[in-house]
Structures are given as C-alpha cells and as structure tokens.
Design a protein around this motif. Structure first.
Motif, mmCIF file in Angstrom:
data_model
loop_
_atom_site.group_PDB
_atom_site.id
_atom_site.type_symbol
_atom_site.label_atom_id
_atom_site.label_comp_id
_atom_site.label_asym_id
_atom_site.label_seq_id
_atom_site.Cartn_x
_atom_site.Cartn_y
_atom_site.Cartn_z
ATOM 1 N N ARG A 84 -120.448 -5.065 -31.063
ATOM 2 C CA ARG A 84 -119.820 -5.734 -29.925
ATOM 3 C C ARG A 84 -120.356 -7.155 -29.783
ATOM 4 N NH1 ARG A 84 -119.230 -1.301 -24.985
ATOM 5 N NH2 ARG A 84 -118.129 0.295 -26.199
ATOM 6 N N TYR A 85 -119.699 -7.922 -28.899
ATOM 7 C CA TYR A 85 -120.107 -9.296 -28.632
ATOM 8 C C TYR A 85 -120.730 -9.370 -27.238
ATOM 9 C CZ TYR A 85 -117.574 -10.573 -32.852
ATOM 10 O OH TYR A 85 -117.172 -10.675 -34.155
ATOM 11 N N PRO A 86 -121.564 -10.378 -26.978
ATOM 12 C CA PRO A 86 -122.263 -10.464 -25.698
ATOM 13 C C PRO A 86 -121.363 -10.362 -24.467
ATOM 14 C CG PRO A 86 -123.221 -12.010 -27.225
ATOM 15 C CD PRO A 86 -122.023 -11.428 -27.915
ATOM 16 N N THR A 87 -120.159 -10.921 -24.530
ATOM 17 C CA THR A 87 -119.264 -10.865 -23.370
ATOM 18 C C THR A 87 -118.786 -9.442 -23.078
ATOM 19 O OG1 THR A 87 -117.405 -11.442 -24.824
ATOM 20 C CG2 THR A 87 -118.453 -13.242 -23.603
ATOM 21 N N GLN A 88 -118.990 -8.543 -24.010
ATOM 22 C CA GLN A 88 -118.597 -7.137 -23.816
ATOM 23 C C GLN A 88 -119.754 -6.290 -23.296
ATOM 24 O OE1 GLN A 88 -117.266 -6.887 -28.033
ATOM 25 N NE2 GLN A 88 -115.284 -6.217 -27.208
ATOM 26 N N LEU A 89 -120.876 -6.916 -22.984
ATOM 27 C CA LEU A 89 -122.068 -6.209 -22.541
ATOM 28 C C LEU A 89 -122.365 -6.492 -21.071
ATOM 29 C CD1 LEU A 89 -124.481 -7.009 -25.518
ATOM 30 C CD2 LEU A 89 -122.933 -5.052 -25.300
ATOM 31 N N SER A 97 -132.988 -16.099 -19.012
ATOM 32 C CA SER A 97 -131.609 -15.842 -19.455
ATOM 33 C C SER A 97 -131.632 -15.316 -20.885
ATOM 34 C CB SER A 97 -130.794 -17.141 -19.396
ATOM 35 O OG SER A 97 -129.534 -16.960 -20.004
ATOM 36 N N PRO A 98 -130.797 -14.312 -21.190
ATOM 37 C CA PRO A 98 -130.792 -13.760 -22.555
ATOM 38 C C PRO A 98 -130.411 -14.776 -23.629
ATOM 39 C CG PRO A 98 -129.711 -12.258 -21.046
ATOM 40 C CD PRO A 98 -129.945 -13.519 -20.280
ATOM 41 N N THR A 99 -129.613 -15.793 -23.278
ATOM 42 C CA THR A 99 -129.185 -16.849 -24.213
ATOM 43 C C THR A 99 -128.697 -16.312 -25.551
ATOM 44 O OG1 THR A 99 -131.464 -17.232 -25.003
ATOM 45 C CG2 THR A 99 -130.695 -18.589 -23.155
ATOM 46 N N LEU A 100 -127.782 -15.366 -25.496
ATOM 47 C CA LEU A 100 -127.191 -14.830 -26.720
ATOM 48 C C LEU A 100 -126.051 -15.720 -27.183
ATOM 49 C CD1 LEU A 100 -126.995 -11.052 -25.707
ATOM 50 C CD2 LEU A 100 -128.879 -12.257 -26.850
ATOM 51 N N LEU A 101 -125.809 -15.723 -28.485
ATOM 52 C CA LEU A 101 -124.691 -16.497 -29.043
ATOM 53 C C LEU A 101 -123.420 -15.665 -28.927
ATOM 54 C CD1 LEU A 101 -126.388 -18.022 -32.226
ATOM 55 C CD2 LEU A 101 -126.233 -18.963 -29.912
ATOM 56 N N GLU A 102 -122.455 -16.162 -28.156
ATOM 57 C CA GLU A 102 -121.267 -15.372 -27.824
ATOM 58 C C GLU A 102 -120.389 -15.071 -29.028
ATOM 59 O OE1 GLU A 102 -119.148 -17.112 -24.603
ATOM 60 O OE2 GLU A 102 -120.803 -16.888 -23.174
ATOM 61 N N TRP A 103 -120.470 -15.908 -30.071
ATOM 62 C CA TRP A 103 -119.607 -15.716 -31.239
ATOM 63 C C TRP A 103 -120.259 -14.820 -32.297
ATOM 64 C CZ3 TRP A 103 -122.030 -20.141 -29.703
ATOM 65 C CH2 TRP A 103 -123.022 -20.643 -30.537
ATOM 66 N N LYS A 104 -121.429 -14.303 -32.006
ATOM 67 C CA LYS A 104 -122.092 -13.383 -32.929
ATOM 68 C C LYS A 104 -122.183 -11.998 -32.308
ATOM 69 C CE LYS A 104 -124.868 -16.636 -35.628
ATOM 70 N NZ LYS A 104 -124.275 -16.264 -36.935
ATOM 71 N N THR A 105 -122.153 -10.983 -33.143
ATOM 72 C CA THR A 105 -122.259 -9.610 -32.659
ATOM 73 C C THR A 105 -123.675 -9.326 -32.169
ATOM 74 O OG1 THR A 105 -122.908 -8.709 -34.810
ATOM 75 C CG2 THR A 105 -120.528 -8.861 -34.340
ATOM 76 N N VAL A 106 -123.836 -8.180 -31.540
ATOM 77 C CA VAL A 106 -125.160 -7.755 -31.090
ATOM 78 C C VAL A 106 -126.142 -7.721 -32.257
ATOM 79 C CG1 VAL A 106 -126.442 -5.732 -30.278
ATOM 80 C CG2 VAL A 106 -124.383 -6.476 -29.062
#
Length: 248
Positions: A127-132, A81-90
């Motif tokens: 952008r943010y992770p939810t936009q990817l 899983s990419p496990t990106l922080l949703e509140w941080k930008t790319v």
C-alpha cells in the motif's frame, strides 16, 4: 559502558540565552532514556546535537567512542511527522535508507518484511502512505529507522499526534523491537506517563539545562497493569511537580 556521552554541551543564537546550556548527559549501551520538558526547553535541540544534526558552540559528543561531527551511520531517527514518500509503497519506504546507498538485496527485503510483521503491517507492504492511518504511518517510520539495525535510536515525540490506545500500542512495539536488537534509545517527549512507562532513566530539561535525572524502578517487560500501580503514579506526580516548579 558509556555509549552516548554529551560533555558540557552549549548551543545558542547570537544575542539570546543559550538554547542548550552546559549539558552533561550519559547513556549506557542498551539503555532507554526519555527526556522530558515543556515546549521551548531545548530538548529537541539537544537531541539534534546528540545526533550530529547540529554542531555545538561548546562541548563534545561521543557515540560508541567516536566523536560526533555529523549524523552517524550507527544511528536511526524517528521525528514528530512520519515523513513518508507518498509515491513509494510501505515496503519501499522502509527500505529507503538502504536505497539511498545501494540497491536493496534479498536479505534487505526479508528484514523489511520481518520488521513489518513485528509491527503488524505485513498485509500493508504494497500500500501507499495515503492508504494508511496515522498510527500505521508512524509504524512504517519506526520500521524505516530500524532497517539498518542502528545501535542508537533518536526519537523526537514520534507518537504525539496519535490517540491514546494507538500510542500505547506503538510504545509496546518500540520496547519489543529495541529489546530484541539491544538498541540504545534517546526519546524526547512532553508526556510524563509515556516517559515513565518506556524508559530505564528519565531526565527533565528546563531553560536549556538538565535539572533532574532518575532511574525508573519498574520491572520488565512492562505491562498494562504497571500504568496503574502506586509507584508509577507517584513517579509521574514527582515529575509533574518538577516540571511545574522548575526544581527537584
């Protein structure tokens, strides 16, 4: 030169058969190794041992002539899983490994932007992770793992959830970046074609043991045409038979 060495590694739980059972495994500097195996064979556990995320019951691991007892600052990690922080930008997600230790410099930001350009995400850095899409998130995770120029990269089935075309595109990105940086790679997968296309060497694991290892005799750089060649398909068939029958 031997860069990553696993010597007689054993790891398990009380009252059960070892998950990793006496493994000997060596990777030379700059090589790309893929480890194949069915679910439950112990390949992810072996990767975690090699990366210092777990400690063996027996045996030893050395990375760049240093005994591994914890995660090395020389190593990067990409998981399923990419496990990106949703509140941080790319961009902020890519810079996260740096931010955990100090404030990113202008040079760090330039490197992050360069990595995003290499994987085709320059236009998405704010952008943010939810936009990817899923593929874009996986690209960000790859850039994050490479931001500190690790000499060793550990990947645990990072492209397993992606569609075939996106998966092939990411394989190309990975090969390109690792070649440019001379990164040594241990890549875990259950996909035979992926292992053959990516790697310099392929190994098959079953019931905690390495049962087969072979050099991949394909020219570089790898091309789409290679995937449909006779050698590629014969090698895939050989690996398929080994994984099914449990012996070379």
């Amino acid at each position: 030169m031997e860069f990553l060495t696993m010597n007689n590694l054993t790891y398990g739980y009380p009252g059960t058969a070892p998950v990793v059972d006496g493994v000997q495994f060596t990777i030379k500097k700059g090589e790309f190794h893929c480890l194949l195996g069915k679910s439950g064979c112990g390949k992810t556990t072996l990767l975690k041992l090699a990366a210092g995320l777990l400690q063996p019951d027996q045996g030893s691991i050395r990375l760049n002539n240093k005994t591994v007892t914890e995660p090395s600052p020389e190593a990067g990690f990409v998981f399923q899983s990419p496990t990106l922080l949703e509140w941080k930008t790319v961009l902020e997600n890519v810079l996260l490994p740096v931010s955990l230790h100090r404030k990113p410099t202008e040079k760090d930001q330039e490197r992050a932007a360069m990595l995003l350009e290499m994987i085709g995400l320059s236009a998405h850095q704010n952008r943010y992770p939810t936009q990817l899409s899923g593929g874009q998130q996986s690209r960000v995770a790859l850039a994050r793992a490479l931001i500190q120029k690790p000499s060793m990269l550990f990947l645990d089935e990072p492209f397993a959830a992606l569609d075939a075309i996106t998966r092939e595109e990411l394989q190309e990105d990975l090969l390109k970046i690792c070649h440019l940086q001379n990164t040594t790679v241990l890549f875990i997968t259950h996909d035979i074609a992926e292992a053959v296309y990516l790697s310099d060497h392929v190994a098959v694991m079953e019931k905690g043991r390495i049962i087969y290892q072979e050099k991949v005799e394909l020219e570089k750089p790898r091309t789409l045409k290679i995937r449909y060649g006779s050698y590629f398909n014969r090698f895939c068939l050989t690996l398929r038979q080994i994984m099914s029958e449990g012996n070379p």
